[in-house]
Scaffold this motif. Structure first.
Motif, PDB file in Angstrom:
ATOM      1  N   GLN A   6       0.788  -1.218   0.000  1.00  0.00           N
ATOM      2  CA  GLN A   6       0.000   0.000   0.000  1.00  0.00           C
ATOM      3  C   GLN A   6       0.828   1.278   0.000  1.00  0.00           C
ATOM      4  O   GLN A   6       0.266   2.339   0.200  1.00  0.00           O
ATOM      5  CB  GLN A   6      -0.885   0.009   1.243  1.00  0.00           C
ATOM      6  CG  GLN A   6      -2.085  -0.866   1.109  1.00  0.00           C
ATOM      7  CD  GLN A   6      -3.303  -0.049   0.817  1.00  0.00           C
ATOM      8  OE1 GLN A   6      -3.914  -0.196  -0.221  1.00  0.00           O
ATOM      9  NE2 GLN A   6      -3.644   0.839   1.695  1.00  0.00           N
ATOM     10  N   LEU A   8       1.793   4.404  -1.106  1.00  0.00           N
ATOM     11  CA  LEU A   8       0.932   5.082  -2.064  1.00  0.00           C
ATOM     12  C   LEU A   8       1.699   5.699  -3.218  1.00  0.00           C
ATOM     13  O   LEU A   8       1.123   6.004  -4.253  1.00  0.00           O
ATOM     14  CB  LEU A   8       0.120   6.153  -1.345  1.00  0.00           C
ATOM     15  CG  LEU A   8      -0.693   5.637  -0.149  1.00  0.00           C
ATOM     16  CD1 LEU A   8      -1.545   6.756   0.415  1.00  0.00           C
ATOM     17  CD2 LEU A   8      -1.567   4.466  -0.554  1.00  0.00           C
ATOM     18  N   ASP A 169      -6.579   2.699  -1.262  1.00  0.00           N
ATOM     19  CA  ASP A 169      -6.609   4.100  -1.685  1.00  0.00           C
ATOM     20  C   ASP A 169      -7.222   4.265  -3.070  1.00  0.00           C
ATOM     21  O   ASP A 169      -7.403   5.396  -3.538  1.00  0.00           O
ATOM     22  CB  ASP A 169      -5.205   4.705  -1.637  1.00  0.00           C
ATOM     23  CG  ASP A 169      -4.258   4.055  -2.623  1.00  0.00           C
ATOM     24  OD1 ASP A 169      -4.007   2.846  -2.480  1.00  0.00           O
ATOM     25  OD2 ASP A 169      -3.777   4.751  -3.534  1.00  0.00           O
ATOM     26  N   GLU A 170      -7.551   3.154  -3.731  1.00  0.00           N
ATOM     27  CA  GLU A 170      -8.249   3.213  -5.016  1.00  0.00           C
ATOM     28  C   GLU A 170      -9.760   3.024  -4.868  1.00  0.00           C
ATOM     29  O   GLU A 170     -10.502   3.187  -5.831  1.00  0.00           O
ATOM     30  CB  GLU A 170      -7.695   2.144  -5.964  1.00  0.00           C
ATOM     31  CG  GLU A 170      -6.235   2.345  -6.315  1.00  0.00           C
ATOM     32  CD  GLU A 170      -5.634   1.171  -7.082  1.00  0.00           C
ATOM     33  OE1 GLU A 170      -4.734   1.420  -7.905  1.00  0.00           O
ATOM     34  OE2 GLU A 170      -6.059   0.029  -6.856  1.00  0.00           O
ATOM     35  N   SER A 201      -2.058   4.017   4.637  1.00  0.00           N
ATOM     36  CA  SER A 201      -3.317   3.283   4.499  1.00  0.00           C
ATOM     37  C   SER A 201      -4.335   3.748   5.531  1.00  0.00           C
ATOM     38  O   SER A 201      -5.513   3.962   5.215  1.00  0.00           O
ATOM     39  CB  SER A 201      -3.076   1.774   4.645  1.00  0.00           C
ATOM     40  OG  SER A 201      -2.217   1.297   3.643  1.00  0.00           O
ATOM     41  N   HIS A 204      -5.568   7.374   4.632  1.00  0.00           N
ATOM     42  CA  HIS A 204      -6.549   7.419   3.551  1.00  0.00           C
ATOM     43  C   HIS A 204      -7.886   6.847   4.004  1.00  0.00           C
ATOM     44  O   HIS A 204      -8.955   7.401   3.688  1.00  0.00           O
ATOM     45  CB  HIS A 204      -6.039   6.660   2.322  1.00  0.00           C
ATOM     46  CG  HIS A 204      -7.007   6.667   1.188  1.00  0.00           C
ATOM     47  ND1 HIS A 204      -7.956   5.673   1.007  1.00  0.00           N
ATOM     48  CD2 HIS A 204      -7.208   7.556   0.188  1.00  0.00           C
ATOM     49  CE1 HIS A 204      -8.684   5.954  -0.055  1.00  0.00           C
ATOM     50  NE2 HIS A 204      -8.246   7.089  -0.573  1.00  0.00           N
ATOM     51  N   LYS A 208     -11.247   9.021   3.824  1.00  0.00           N
ATOM     52  CA  LYS A 208     -12.138   8.750   2.697  1.00  0.00           C
ATOM     53  C   LYS A 208     -13.093   7.572   2.881  1.00  0.00           C
ATOM     54  O   LYS A 208     -14.127   7.512   2.216  1.00  0.00           O
ATOM     55  CB  LYS A 208     -11.296   8.480   1.435  1.00  0.00           C
ATOM     56  CG  LYS A 208     -10.354   9.608   1.041  1.00  0.00           C
ATOM     57  CD  LYS A 208     -11.113  10.832   0.554  1.00  0.00           C
ATOM     58  CE  LYS A 208     -10.145  11.897   0.033  1.00  0.00           C
ATOM     59  NZ  LYS A 208     -10.879  13.105  -0.428  1.00  0.00           N
TER      60      LYS A 208
END
Length: 728
Positions: A6, A8, A169-170, A201, A204, A208
């Motif tokens: 992960q 990023l 994160d996708e 991780s 994010h 989100k």
């Protein structure tokens, strides 16, 4: 965990197995493979031929379950992790406590889906229900996603868990998932804790993917450390002072250029219990950092730790580990501490907590941070001040002592572009007096009777390049440096004066060239062809990776002089029977894990069992927990480097000399450096600086003198570079 990858900032994931390492050994990732996705959405695996060093991209087909991820997944430590019953039980109990009602659970880095299934069971999710209970599992590594789907189907969980082949994160709320998650479960942890992108991780997910007052499993982690004195750990990083004890006239790290060959300034994962009898503990355990999973962590953190020395000695290293608190109450813990630690912390009441003693496992080890130079001298009861810093992926330490700062930080600025970063084991080898004496003896033997010889070094050995130029003042040296490339050339130039040679006698050939030509040698034939062998970037792989030398020798066959000296002249594949109960237990076939069937993953993960075969895997035998030799050493087959590359095979009947349970065989190569067979460089179990290959049995075999025997067979395929080993 390991497969989530992960970090990023990465667009292409470079992943390795067991010690290997892109930044550090990452226990659940894949050996020497690179993964990438093109614009069509196809995923490719970059596979490296171990004999040629060449690579090719292989398509991984998501639609066909039987297209074999086996060679990759069998060399990961997913199996080792899934066999960690203490870990599994702790996660199960914590998830049962935390996921107490139907909600939305997010599982980051799902692996086989074990934590997702635990969460779904805790909620008693029913796909026909109108409730909002759901589990979202994200896993970025496609072969693992395919395996997870098999596990979910076998456990009737495929309709209860939604799987995404993405990094977390996708994921997008409102696009991939309908709502923010109430509970986060994850296990994206490495031996250092942060190296797999835990902090980015969590950040994010907090920003989100999660509701405002979300719950987590684990709840928090605490990193502890201890100061130690250890000659072995010192030798793994301080080549300058180690080399000062060697009187052979070769200066790999001359004065003022102490960091020109060095290890990375990072923590290294290691089984420190194997060193316990050699360590002098210089402090009590101390707390360093606390990372909360239940709130947004900071990318950068600093703390100053004040430590009281408990013994006189020299601080050579900081050994660290972490303690995971899985539940909010503080009743369920998991620790990666070494066995000499009797308690987790003075703040934890073990009598009222759920804490199991951990078995040996390879997916999480302790970490070692090397103290600069000769180390930091301390006296009993002295107060020591240590600064600790963490980024979003690593932790580092610095001691506030003047003696620590003055020794190494004055480096000649001219070495900054020419420094080479090597593994700790490679640094220790280059400082080892016995190894250097043997290598120099072999070089002098090979040079005997040769005037103005042309010497080609086919591997990445800076020692051999410097040694030949130093020993033979009339030689012309060509270093191929297939892995080091321009760094190797800059290094040779930087240390030329201190080693008594000029660069007009030393040449580094462009590493992009597939083969030397007579134009490169000015129409001269090669008088001396040598290697250790050592290939930069292949550290930690199976010992026969060094057979790449045979391929290089074969490509140069037409350029060799009639009386050419070849070093090593022979490689001998050796084996001995071993009792390896801890290693075998960690690689045994899976059945039921906390109520979930995992038998369908055994073949793909290369488990030891009647229905699947364990591959040869690289391990430092001396770090594999309880070990015992059960037989003498046997020769399986020989590789004759005086002749061109060819396929070959061999076998040996192994007679057992000790009573015990045989779990498998250690395999390695002895490199015969001279034609008289007197100079032998062994990479066997008695040597700490090399990994051995380990072939585990499907089931342990009770053995004893005269009781039974077994036959080991090996076949080397020169076209693929693969060496297969079987026993019967």
């Amino acid at each position: 965990m390991r497969s989530h990858l992960q970090t990023l900032t990465r667009s292409v994931s470079v992943v390795r197995t067991h010690t290997g390492s892109s930044r550090r050994p990452s226990p659940k990732t894949i050996n020497n493979h690179r993964m990438s996705t093109n614009s069509t959405g196809l995923m490719f695996q970059l596979k490296v031929n171990p004999i040629t060093g060449n690579s090719e991209w292989v398509v991984i087909d998501e639609q066909v379950d039987d297209v074999s991820p086996k060679p990759m997944l069998a060399t990961t430590s997913y199996l080792d992790m899934l066999n960690d019953s203490v870990r599994n039980r702790a996660y199960c109990k914590a998830i049962d406590k935390t996921v107490s009602k139907q909600c939305h659970v997010l599982d980051i880095g799902s692996g086989t889906g074990l934590l997702s299934m635990m969460a779904a069971r805790a909620m008693s999710v029913d796909s026909s229900s109108s409730s909002k209970g759901m589990v979202t599992a994200c896993e970025s590594y496609l072969p693992m996603v395919k395996l997870m789907k098999k596990v979910l189907r076998a456990n009737n969980m495929n309709s209860k868990i939604r799987v995404f082949n993405k990094r977390s994160d996708e994921l997008e709320v409102g696009v991939d998932v309908a709502s923010h998650a109430d509970v986060l479960v994850s296990e994206i942890l490495d031996s250092e804790l942060l190296g797999e992108g835990l902090i980015p991780s969590l950040q994010h997910a907090h920003d989100k993917l999660l509701v405002e007052n979300y719950r987590t499993v684990p709840y928090k982690a605490t990193i502890y450390g201890q100061l130690v004195e250890s000659t072995y750990l010192w030798e793994l990083h301080d080549l300058y002072n180690h080399e000062a004890n060697v009187a052979d006239g070769i200066h790999l790290v001359p004065k003022g250029k102490e960091r020109i060959l060095r290890v990375k300034p990072q923590q290294f994962a290691m089984h420190c219990d194997a060193l316990s009898e050699e360590l002098l503990l210089l402090s009590e355990p101390f707390k360093i950092f606390e990372i909360d999973f239940w709130k947004r962590p900071d990318s950068h953190g600093e703390t100053q730790v004040h430590i009281k020395a408990t013994n006189d000695g020299t601080v050579h290293a900081v050994i660290s580990w972490w303690v995971l608190q899985l539940d909010e109450e503080g009743k369920i813990f998991y620790s990666t501490s070494p066995k000499w630690i009797n308690s987790l912390s003075s703040n934890i009441d073990l009598s009222s907590s759920d804490y199991g003693t951990r078995d040996w496992c390879d997916h999480w080890k302790q970490c070692v941070w090397f103290t600069k130079g000769k180390g930091l001298p301390v006296c009993k009861d002295e107060d020591i001040c240590m600064d600790a810093t963490h980024t979003d992926i690593s932790i580092s330490y610095e001691f506030n002592a003047q003696s620590q700062r003055s020794e190494v930080d004055h480096n000649d600025l001219s070495t900054q572009d020419s420094h080479i970063t090597l593994s700790p084991e490679r640094i220790a080898i280059y400082g080892d007096n016995h190894w250097r004496v043997s290598m120099l003896k072999a070089i002098n033997y090979a040079l005997k009777g040769k005037e103005s010889p042309l010497c080609v070094i086919t591997d990445d050995s800076v020692f051999l390049s410097v040694a030949v130029a130093h020993v033979s003042k009339s030689s012309h040296v060509i270093a191929m440096f297939p892995g080091l490339g321009d760094k190797g050339s800059q290094y040779l130039q930087a240390v030329a004066d201190e080693n008594g040679y000029s660069m007009d006698r030393v040449q580094v050939i462009n590493t992009r060239k597939q083969q030397l030509t007579m134009n490169d040698t000015h129409q001269n034939k090669v008088d001396l062809l040598i290697a250790e062998p050592f290939y930069f970037g292949a550290e930690g792989m199976l010992p026969w990776q060094g057979l790449q030398f045979w391929s290089k020798r074969t490509m140069l066959d037409s350029m060799l002089a009639e009386d050419v000296s070849i070093m090593p002249c022979k490689g001998i594949l050796k084996a001995c029977a071993m009792s390896l109960p801890d290693l075998w237990r960690s690689r045994r076939a899976l059945e039921n894990i906390e109520g979930f069937d995992h038998t369908m993953v055994n073949t793909t993960l290369g488990a030891c069992g009647p229905s699947s075969e364990s591959p040869c895997l690289p391990f430092f035998i001396w770090q594999c927990g309880e070990i015992q030799k059960l037989s003498d050493t046997y020769t399986i087959m020989e590789f004759d480097f005086l002749k061109p590359l060819s396929s070959c095979q061999g076998k040996a009947k192994i007679e057992f000399t000790e009573e015990g349970l045989c779990h498998g065989f250690a395999l390695w190569i002895d490199w015969i450096m001279d034609s008289t067979n007197e100079i032998v460089m062994s990479t066997g179990p008695d040597q700490r600086y090399w990994k051995q290959g380990v072939k585990l049995l499907a089931e342990p075999l009770k053995v004893g003198p005269g009781r039974c025997s077994t036959v080991i067979e090996a076949h080397f395929d020169s076209s693929s570079g693969e060496l297969s080993v079987n026993n019967r």
